[in-house]
Scaffold this motif. Sequence first.
Motif, PDB file in Angstrom:
ATOM      1  N   GLN A  50       9.426   5.478  -2.113  1.00 41.77           N
ATOM      2  CA  GLN A  50       8.230   5.894  -2.851  1.00 41.77           C
ATOM      3  C   GLN A  50       8.854   6.998  -3.904  1.00 41.77           C
ATOM      4  O   GLN A  50       8.461   7.296  -4.844  1.00 41.77           O
ATOM      5  CB  GLN A  50       7.286   6.607  -1.687  1.00 41.77           C
ATOM      6  N   TYR A  51       9.821   7.602  -3.278  1.00 40.50           N
ATOM      7  CA  TYR A  51      10.722   8.658  -4.190  1.00 40.50           C
ATOM      8  C   TYR A  51      11.254   8.025  -5.502  1.00 40.50           C
ATOM      9  O   TYR A  51      11.100   8.206  -6.638  1.00 40.50           O
ATOM     10  CB  TYR A  51      11.730   9.473  -3.546  1.00 40.50           C
ATOM     11  N   VAL A  52      12.028   7.026  -5.044  1.00 38.03           N
ATOM     12  CA  VAL A  52      12.852   6.098  -6.201  1.00 38.03           C
ATOM     13  C   VAL A  52      11.746   5.689  -7.207  1.00 38.03           C
ATOM     14  O   VAL A  52      11.886   5.841  -8.309  1.00 38.03           O
ATOM     15  CB  VAL A  52      13.831   4.957  -5.579  1.00 38.03           C
ATOM     16  N   PHE A  53      10.714   5.043  -6.756  1.00 37.26           N
ATOM     17  CA  PHE A  53       9.742   4.623  -7.756  1.00 37.26           C
ATOM     18  C   PHE A  53       8.834   5.218  -8.320  1.00 37.26           C
ATOM     19  O   PHE A  53       7.884   5.101  -8.992  1.00 37.26           O
ATOM     20  CB  PHE A  53       9.067   3.113  -7.172  1.00 37.26           C
ATOM     21  N   GLY A  54       8.618   6.504  -7.643  1.00 32.23           N
ATOM     22  CA  GLY A  54       7.684   7.270  -8.249  1.00 32.23           C
ATOM     23  C   GLY A  54       6.165   6.822  -7.956  1.00 32.23           C
ATOM     24  O   GLY A  54       5.183   7.251  -8.561  1.00 32.23           O
ATOM     25  N   THR A  55       6.085   6.311  -6.630  1.00 34.73           N
ATOM     26  CA  THR A  55       4.785   5.789  -6.268  1.00 34.73           C
ATOM     27  C   THR A  55       3.829   6.496  -5.026  1.00 34.73           C
ATOM     28  O   THR A  55       2.937   5.959  -4.374  1.00 34.73           O
ATOM     29  CB  THR A  55       4.970   4.306  -6.178  1.00 34.73           C
TER      30      THR A  55
ATOM     31  N   ILE B 283       0.930  -1.210  -0.118  1.00 37.37           N
ATOM     32  CA  ILE B 283      -0.087   0.156  -0.151  1.00 37.37           C
ATOM     33  C   ILE B 283       0.938   1.261   0.022  1.00 37.37           C
ATOM     34  O   ILE B 283       0.330   2.426  -0.353  1.00 37.37           O
ATOM     35  CB  ILE B 283      -0.734  -0.009   1.152  1.00 37.37           C
ATOM     36  N   THR B 284       2.044   1.146   0.328  1.00 35.10           N
ATOM     37  CA  THR B 284       3.000   2.207   0.410  1.00 35.10           C
ATOM     38  C   THR B 284       3.805   2.657  -0.758  1.00 35.10           C
ATOM     39  O   THR B 284       4.107   3.525  -1.304  1.00 35.10           O
ATOM     40  CB  THR B 284       3.812   2.522   1.886  1.00 35.10           C
ATOM     41  N   VAL B 285       4.387   1.416  -1.206  1.00 30.33           N
ATOM     42  CA  VAL B 285       5.512   1.417  -2.160  1.00 30.33           C
ATOM     43  C   VAL B 285       5.091   0.831  -3.749  1.00 30.33           C
ATOM     44  O   VAL B 285       5.236   1.385  -4.712  1.00 30.33           O
ATOM     45  CB  VAL B 285       7.077   0.794  -1.795  1.00 30.33           C
ATOM     46  N   PHE B 286       4.533  -0.257  -3.445  1.00 28.73           N
ATOM     47  CA  PHE B 286       4.421  -1.150  -4.792  1.00 28.73           C
ATOM     48  C   PHE B 286       2.908  -1.182  -4.867  1.00 28.73           C
ATOM     49  O   PHE B 286       2.186  -2.147  -4.939  1.00 28.73           O
ATOM     50  CB  PHE B 286       4.917  -2.673  -4.427  1.00 28.73           C
ATOM     51  N   ARG B 287       2.463  -0.032  -5.379  1.00 30.44           N
ATOM     52  CA  ARG B 287       0.889   0.154  -5.273  1.00 30.44           C
ATOM     53  C   ARG B 287       0.577  -0.176  -6.956  1.00 30.44           C
ATOM     54  O   ARG B 287       1.517  -0.748  -7.608  1.00 30.44           O
ATOM     55  CB  ARG B 287       0.901   1.933  -5.371  1.00 30.44           C
ATOM     56  N   SER B 288      -0.687  -0.041  -7.206  1.00 30.15           N
ATOM     57  CA  SER B 288      -1.045  -0.462  -8.574  1.00 30.15           C
ATOM     58  C   SER B 288      -0.336   0.275  -9.574  1.00 30.15           C
ATOM     59  O   SER B 288      -0.286  -0.304 -10.860  1.00 30.15           O
ATOM     60  CB  SER B 288      -2.618  -0.230  -8.595  1.00 30.15           C
TER      61      SER B 288
END
Length: 169
Positions: free
Chosen positions: A128-133, A46-51
């Motif tokens: 979140q910053y690295v993956f833009g999520t 829910i925080t990093v690997f979102r849809s």
Amino acid sequence: MEVKWDKNMRQYLDSEKQLRRRREKTNKNIVYSAIFFIYLAVLLRITVFRSDFTIDHLWSGTINLSLFQSYLPLIQDHNWMRIVYLFGGNIVWFVPFGMYLWGTGKIIGSCKTALAGLAFSFAIEFFQYVFGTGISELDDLILNTFGVWLGAVLAGFLKKEKKARKKQP
């Protein structure tokens, strides 16, 4: 002769009890750890690997270092449910992290547990910053750490209560 046998038998029975307790404790720790890893997987989902997670968004995240500024428009729009969801969620979702670390004895002390939570929360905000999520926000870091600390305090309280109940006849 009979006294010696009695003493040896008592020692044997005591050691058997200790082994049984150790096995029970190990089994509990395995169950707690399994639940904890499922919790971590859900939290990271829910925080990093979102849809919307893709490798195409690498290093495209946003950083917000102003404290609680993102809540002002929500307050002005009277969007109370969204405020409770964001503010409360950032705390509540991290309470189990603190409870696990303190409750299982992985880390002793609510301050050390909070520091571990701060490091974990920082890692989430970084990814979140690295993956833009998501938006990496300073207030998330503070609220998440508070949630971990709250979990540690709650686990400490529950342990004390359990010990107090065991002492009662």
